[in-house]
Scaffold this motif. Structure first.
Motif, short mmCIF file in Angstrom:
data_model
loop_
_atom_site.label_atom_id
_atom_site.label_comp_id
_atom_site.label_asym_id
_atom_site.label_seq_id
_atom_site.Cartn_x
_atom_site.Cartn_y
_atom_site.Cartn_z
N CYS A 16 0.86 -1.19 0.00
CA CYS A 16 0.00 0.00 0.00
C CYS A 16 0.89 1.24 0.00
CB CYS A 16 -0.88 -0.04 1.24
SG CYS A 16 -1.99 1.36 1.44
N HIS A 17 0.43 2.29 -0.65
CA HIS A 17 1.24 3.51 -0.77
C HIS A 17 0.35 4.74 -0.74
CE1 HIS A 17 3.09 6.69 -3.34
NE2 HIS A 17 4.18 6.37 -2.62
N VAL A 18 0.84 5.79 -0.11
CA VAL A 18 0.21 7.10 -0.14
C VAL A 18 1.25 8.12 -0.55
CG1 VAL A 18 -0.91 8.91 1.20
CG2 VAL A 18 -1.52 6.52 1.59
N ASP A 19 0.93 8.99 -1.50
CA ASP A 19 1.97 9.93 -1.94
C ASP A 19 2.12 11.11 -0.98
OD1 ASP A 19 0.37 12.04 -4.47
OD2 ASP A 19 -0.38 11.24 -2.57
N ARG A 20 1.00 11.59 -0.43
CA ARG A 20 1.06 12.70 0.52
C ARG A 20 -0.04 12.53 1.55
NH1 ARG A 20 0.07 17.96 -2.47
NH2 ARG A 20 -0.93 16.58 -3.97
N VAL A 21 0.29 12.79 2.81
CA VAL A 21 -0.69 12.72 3.88
C VAL A 21 -0.36 13.79 4.91
CG1 VAL A 21 0.63 10.89 5.03
CG2 VAL A 21 -1.78 11.22 5.61
N VAL A 22 -1.41 14.43 5.42
CA VAL A 22 -1.24 15.47 6.44
C VAL A 22 -1.76 14.94 7.77
CG1 VAL A 22 -1.84 17.80 7.17
CG2 VAL A 22 -1.43 17.32 4.75
N SER A 23 -0.91 15.02 8.77
CA SER A 23 -1.27 14.55 10.11
C SER A 23 -0.76 15.54 11.13
CB SER A 23 -0.66 13.17 10.36
OG SER A 23 -0.87 12.76 11.70
N LEU A 24 -1.67 16.05 11.95
CA LEU A 24 -1.32 17.02 13.00
C LEU A 24 -0.51 18.18 12.42
CD1 LEU A 24 -0.41 14.51 15.86
CD2 LEU A 24 -2.54 15.78 15.53
N GLY A 25 -0.93 18.66 11.27
CA GLY A 25 -0.30 19.82 10.66
C GLY A 25 1.00 19.56 9.95
N ARG A 26 1.41 18.31 9.90
CA ARG A 26 2.67 17.96 9.26
C ARG A 26 2.38 17.11 8.03
NH1 ARG A 26 7.76 14.60 11.98
NH2 ARG A 26 8.99 14.41 10.07
N MET A 27 3.12 17.38 6.94
CA MET A 27 2.93 16.62 5.72
C MET A 27 3.98 15.53 5.61
SD MET A 27 2.53 17.89 1.75
CE MET A 27 0.98 18.71 2.11
N TYR A 28 3.51 14.34 5.27
CA TYR A 28 4.39 13.20 5.06
C TYR A 28 4.30 12.82 3.58
CZ TYR A 28 4.27 12.71 10.14
OH TYR A 28 4.37 12.94 11.49
N PHE A 29 5.44 12.41 3.03
CA PHE A 29 5.50 12.03 1.62
C PHE A 29 5.90 10.55 1.48
CE2 PHE A 29 5.08 16.24 -0.13
CZ PHE A 29 5.56 17.07 0.87
N GLU A 30 5.34 9.90 0.43
CA GLU A 30 5.76 8.55 0.05
C GLU A 30 5.74 7.59 1.25
OE1 GLU A 30 5.87 10.14 -3.57
OE2 GLU A 30 6.12 8.01 -3.13
N VAL A 31 4.57 7.38 1.79
CA VAL A 31 4.41 6.46 2.91
C VAL A 31 4.05 5.08 2.37
CG1 VAL A 31 3.19 6.01 5.06
CG2 VAL A 31 3.62 8.38 4.35
N TRP A 32 4.73 4.07 2.87
CA TRP A 32 4.53 2.68 2.42
C TRP A 32 4.06 1.79 3.56
CZ3 TRP A 32 5.01 1.21 -2.63
CH2 TRP A 32 5.68 2.07 -3.50
N GLY A 33 3.24 0.82 3.23
CA GLY A 33 2.90 -0.23 4.17
C GLY A 33 3.98 -1.29 4.20
N GLN A 34 3.77 -2.29 5.07
CA GLN A 34 4.80 -3.32 5.25
C GLN A 34 4.70 -4.42 4.19
OE1 GLN A 34 1.98 -3.22 6.88
NE2 GLN A 34 1.20 -5.33 6.95
N GLY A 35 3.61 -4.46 3.47
CA GLY A 35 3.43 -5.46 2.42
C GLY A 35 2.64 -6.66 2.89
N THR A 36 1.89 -7.23 1.96
CA THR A 36 1.15 -8.46 2.23
C THR A 36 1.34 -9.39 1.04
OG1 THR A 36 -1.02 -9.37 2.85
CG2 THR A 36 -1.04 -7.57 1.27
N LEU A 37 1.60 -10.66 1.32
CA LEU A 37 1.95 -11.62 0.28
C LEU A 37 0.70 -12.23 -0.34
CD1 LEU A 37 4.06 -13.30 -1.27
CD2 LEU A 37 4.01 -14.93 0.65
N VAL A 38 0.65 -12.20 -1.66
CA VAL A 38 -0.39 -12.88 -2.43
C VAL A 38 0.29 -13.97 -3.24
CG1 VAL A 38 -2.07 -12.66 -4.29
CG2 VAL A 38 -1.90 -10.87 -2.54
N THR A 39 -0.16 -15.20 -3.04
CA THR A 39 0.39 -16.34 -3.78
C THR A 39 -0.74 -17.01 -4.55
OG1 THR A 39 2.04 -16.71 -2.05
CG2 THR A 39 1.68 -18.48 -3.63
N VAL A 40 -0.55 -17.13 -5.87
CA VAL A 40 -1.56 -17.74 -6.72
C VAL A 40 -0.98 -19.04 -7.27
CG1 VAL A 40 -3.09 -17.43 -8.69
CG2 VAL A 40 -2.38 -15.45 -7.33
N SER A 41 -1.63 -20.15 -6.94
CA SER A 41 -1.15 -21.45 -7.41
C SER A 41 -1.84 -21.83 -8.72
CB SER A 41 -1.42 -22.50 -6.35
OG SER A 41 -2.80 -22.64 -6.13
N SER A 42 -1.12 -22.56 -9.53
CA SER A 42 -1.68 -22.97 -10.84
C SER A 42 -2.43 -24.28 -10.75
CB SER A 42 -0.55 -23.08 -11.86
OG SER A 42 0.41 -24.01 -11.41
#
Length: 121
Positions: A95-121
């Protein structure tokens, strides 16, 4: 501090479906573009889909017609519905957010930790 927490990954057979969720935590006032990226082993991280605050979307060609991105601004959550999954969709989804404002402060390029998707054939 802003954090993105993903859920919903797992193992699924080809042709199956999954729904990923990503919730932003913290005292957030504004979230701009939210999106999903993925990285398969040995590959670079790539864009899957993004959605603006107004609901405009953009998808990678490889997932158009199969994946759907949506967001709930009140819940500060973005979703990715994955249908008709293929083995080549196997990856860690971030998951990704390019810009987020929290408590008056702007954060850039925030990433989640990731979740694995596995598709078997």
């Amino acid at each position: 501090q802003v954090q993105l927490v993903e859920s919903g990954g797992g193992l699924v057979q080809a042709g199956g479906s999954l729904r990923l969720s990503c919730a932003a935590s913290g005292s957030i006032q504004i979230i701009n573009v939210m999106g999903w990226y993925r990285q398969a082993p040995g590959n670079q991280r790539e864009l899957v889909a993004v959605i603006t605050g107004g609901g405009s979307t953009n998808y990678a060609d490889s997932v158009k017609g199969r994946f759907t991105i949506s967001r709930d601004n009140a819940k500060k959550t973005v979703y990715l519905q994955l249908n008709s999954l293929k083995p080549e969709d196997t990856a860690v989804y971030y998951c990704h957010v390019d810009r987020v404002v929290s408590l008056g402060r702007m954060y850039f390029e925030v990433w989640g930790q990731g979740t694995l998707v596995t598709v078997s054939s």
